[in-house]
Design a protein around this motif. Structure first.
Motif, mmCIF file in Angstrom:
data_model
loop_
_atom_site.group_PDB
_atom_site.id
_atom_site.type_symbol
_atom_site.label_atom_id
_atom_site.label_comp_id
_atom_site.label_asym_id
_atom_site.label_seq_id
_atom_site.Cartn_x
_atom_site.Cartn_y
_atom_site.Cartn_z
ATOM 1 N N GLY A 172 -4.422 -13.062 92.285
ATOM 2 C CA GLY A 172 -5.339 -13.204 91.103
ATOM 3 C C GLY A 172 -5.797 -11.704 90.730
ATOM 4 O O GLY A 172 -5.919 -11.344 89.385
ATOM 5 N N LEU A 173 -6.138 -11.001 91.832
ATOM 6 C CA LEU A 173 -6.539 -9.774 91.295
ATOM 7 C C LEU A 173 -5.546 -8.662 90.917
ATOM 8 O O LEU A 173 -5.738 -7.783 90.069
ATOM 9 C CB LEU A 173 -7.254 -9.049 92.718
ATOM 10 N N ALA A 174 -4.410 -8.933 91.404
ATOM 11 C CA ALA A 174 -3.222 -7.914 90.875
ATOM 12 C C ALA A 174 -2.886 -8.477 89.278
ATOM 13 O O ALA A 174 -2.791 -7.645 88.656
ATOM 14 C CB ALA A 174 -1.748 -8.300 91.820
ATOM 15 N N CYS A 188 -12.262 -14.358 85.352
ATOM 16 C CA CYS A 188 -13.401 -14.595 86.289
ATOM 17 C C CYS A 188 -12.834 -14.925 87.669
ATOM 18 O O CYS A 188 -11.497 -15.552 87.704
ATOM 19 C CB CYS A 188 -14.206 -15.580 85.532
ATOM 20 N N LEU A 189 -13.520 -15.086 88.551
ATOM 21 C CA LEU A 189 -13.092 -15.599 89.770
ATOM 22 C C LEU A 189 -13.452 -17.068 89.628
ATOM 23 O O LEU A 189 -14.465 -17.373 89.234
ATOM 24 C CB LEU A 189 -13.910 -14.918 91.115
ATOM 25 N N ALA A 206 -17.931 -13.778 96.503
ATOM 26 C CA ALA A 206 -19.278 -13.362 96.125
ATOM 27 C C ALA A 206 -19.106 -11.446 96.077
ATOM 28 O O ALA A 206 -19.781 -11.022 95.266
ATOM 29 C CB ALA A 206 -20.286 -13.673 97.050
ATOM 30 N N THR A 207 -18.537 -10.966 97.111
ATOM 31 C CA THR A 207 -18.403 -9.658 97.325
ATOM 32 C C THR A 207 -17.528 -9.222 95.804
ATOM 33 O O THR A 207 -17.820 -8.196 95.132
ATOM 34 C CB THR A 207 -17.485 -9.143 98.621
ATOM 35 N N TYR A 208 -16.405 -9.826 95.797
ATOM 36 C CA TYR A 208 -15.621 -9.475 94.509
ATOM 37 C C TYR A 208 -16.372 -9.430 93.077
ATOM 38 O O TYR A 208 -16.190 -8.552 92.176
ATOM 39 C CB TYR A 208 -14.253 -10.012 94.420
ATOM 40 N N ASP A 213 -18.268 -7.114 88.497
ATOM 41 C CA ASP A 213 -18.977 -7.644 87.517
ATOM 42 C C ASP A 213 -18.205 -8.844 86.744
ATOM 43 O O ASP A 213 -18.048 -8.634 85.772
ATOM 44 C CB ASP A 213 -19.271 -6.486 86.402
ATOM 45 N N MET A 214 -17.822 -9.755 87.616
ATOM 46 C CA MET A 214 -17.000 -10.670 87.077
ATOM 47 C C MET A 214 -17.562 -12.279 87.206
ATOM 48 O O MET A 214 -18.371 -12.384 88.481
ATOM 49 C CB MET A 214 -15.692 -10.886 87.718
ATOM 50 N N PRO A 215 -17.633 -12.980 86.424
ATOM 51 C CA PRO A 215 -18.197 -14.490 86.442
ATOM 52 C C PRO A 215 -17.151 -15.207 87.517
ATOM 53 O O PRO A 215 -16.414 -14.828 87.985
ATOM 54 C CB PRO A 215 -17.943 -14.923 84.808
#
Length: 438
Positions: A172-174, A188-189, A206-208, A213-215
């Motif tokens: 997802g981050l990629a 958003c996460l 929570a860390t990501y 700065d992502m919902p």
């Protein structure tokens, strides 16, 4: 400057949403480079911008584009597949087996494209999605010209998309990194739910969320069974568990939020959390009725979502507006609860605020992107019209949407999709129906 205005849209009524309850008669919205340049009387607009292209909508209300705060767009391919079942039976015995067998990037792309067509024709210009293969959903949204917030889905179960929670997050981050330069997309996460995500994974989320700065977009307190299971497994109700893990805060979008104690409503309010209210899905799956009047009175920001078409079975924000208003009045026994202007706000600026996009969309405010929807209020079933704001919530439907713009670009014109081919969509739907049914 006047020379920058390239399009002027004139309407019988312009309802900017901010300020609330304002209805501007015989006004126009002047657009420059995809943004709202000015909202002004029609006569003044014609005098000041004589060279601009004009769209005349003499019987219409022009409103901000609607925002679907929670959906699983690709699940449109499973619309009506397993109706009239309880949530966990529906998921475990019907939906998850189909997903295990068939979900792929192609499935997600085609299902999301079909969903985009439905949402656009219903006046929705932005949706908040939670599903597998977010990069495929991104391609579909961009092909449709829509704005989308895509969930970085996280779950402990193995799927065709990822092997474990860490793999979901990595992929997802990629996808986020590959799409970060697309102006219509945000992320958003999306940890699926407390009953499918471990404490360790929640801590990573929570860390990501803090670093990026992502919902955080999560199903929360949807059913009584979810709450009981959390008390059994963790000795805590789900909201208390998330509080201990540092996830309650102004970035949290709690989807459903049906079974809440007064103290839990207070926690959501105290921590600035948002709620995505999905009344049709909650009723269809017999999950219950969310305490929307209480949440609203405590100052919790509430937006509207449809959930997926597999559990609704429509991606119809007009239907959600009407149902949300009526349910809140009936449940509270107060007819004054959630007036029409507040419900329209839930479908526009409130949802934008939950996504952190309220500086860009959600109201017809100069400087914001020209994401707009036109609704024809001249139909016999809408006549007479004493209050267009009330009509939008209690009388009008998605069938009355005639025009939709995102960043000033026409995506629906006279009820016709401008970028998507209905024949191609029908062929894709038929293809997947055959595969799902066999």
């Amino acid at each position: 400057m006047a020379s920058t205005v390239d399009h002027v849209i004139e309407a019988r009524w312009v309802i900017p949403v901010e300020p609330a309850q304002v209805v501007l008669q015989h006004h126009a919205v002047a657009i420059a480079a995809g943004r709202i340049h000015e909202v002004l009387p029609i006569g003044e607009a014609r005098d000041r911008f004589p060279g601009a292209r004009r769209t005349e909508l003499p019987a219409h209300a022009l409103i901000p584009g609607l925002i679907n705060l929670h959906t699983h767009a690709a699940m449109t391919l499973m619309r009506g597949l397993a109706d009239d079942r309880a949530l966990m039976d529906w998921l475990q015995n019907h939906i998850w087996p189909v997903e295990t067998r068939l979900v792929s990037a192609e499935f997600v792309h085609d299902g999301t494209l079909l969903a985009c067509a439905e949402m656009l024709r219903g006046g929705v210009t932005c949706f908040n999605d939670m599903y597998f293969f977010p990069e495929a959903a991104a391609r579909a949204a961009l092909a449709a010209g829509m704005r989308a917030t895509l969930g970085i889905i996280t779950i402990e179960m193995r799927s065709s998309y990822a092997s474990d929670a860490g793999d979901y997050l990595s992929k997802g981050l990629a996808a986020h990194d590959s799409c970060k330069h697309e102006p219509l997309l945000s992320f958003c996460l999306a940890p699926h739910a407390p009953y499918t995500v471990s404490d360790a994974t929640f801590e990573r989320v929570a860390t990501y969320a803090s670093e990026l700065d992502m919902p955080v977009h999560i199903h929360l307190h949807e059913t009584e069974d979810e709450v009981r299971e959390s008390e059994r497994a963790h000795k805590l109700r789900p909201i208390s568990r998330l509080l201990n893990l540092g996830l309650l805060g102004p970035g949290l979008i709690a989807v459903h939020a049906v079974h809440l104690t007064p103290n839990e409503v207070g926690l959501l309010a105290e921590h600035g959390c948002h709620v995505a209210h999905c009344p049709s899905s909650n009723l269809k799956l017999a999950s219950g009725i969310a305490p929307v009047a209480t949440l609203n009175e405590r100052g919790v920001n509430i937006g509207l979502g449809t959930d997926g078409a597999a559990s609704n079975n429509r991606l119809d924000v007009f239907a959600e507006m009407r149902l949300a208003a009526l349910l809140a009045k009936g449940a509270s026994a107060r007819a004054t609860v959630l007036p029409a202007h507040a419900v329209l706000g839930m479908a526009t600026i409130n949802a934008a605020r939950a996504l952190g996009l309220d500086d860009r969309i959600g109201s017809l405010t100069p400087g914001k992107h020209a994401d707009m929807t036109a609704v024809n209020l001249d139909a016999p079933e809408l006549s007479p019209c004493y209050d267009p704001l009330s009509h939008l919530v209690y009388a009008a439907g998605r069938e009355h949407v005639t025009h939709v713009w995102v960043e000033g670009k026409s995506l629906v014109e006279d009820r016709r999709l401008t970028l998507l081919d209905p024949r191609d969509l029908a062929a894709k739907a038929a293809h997947w129906q055959t595969r799902i049914a066999n």
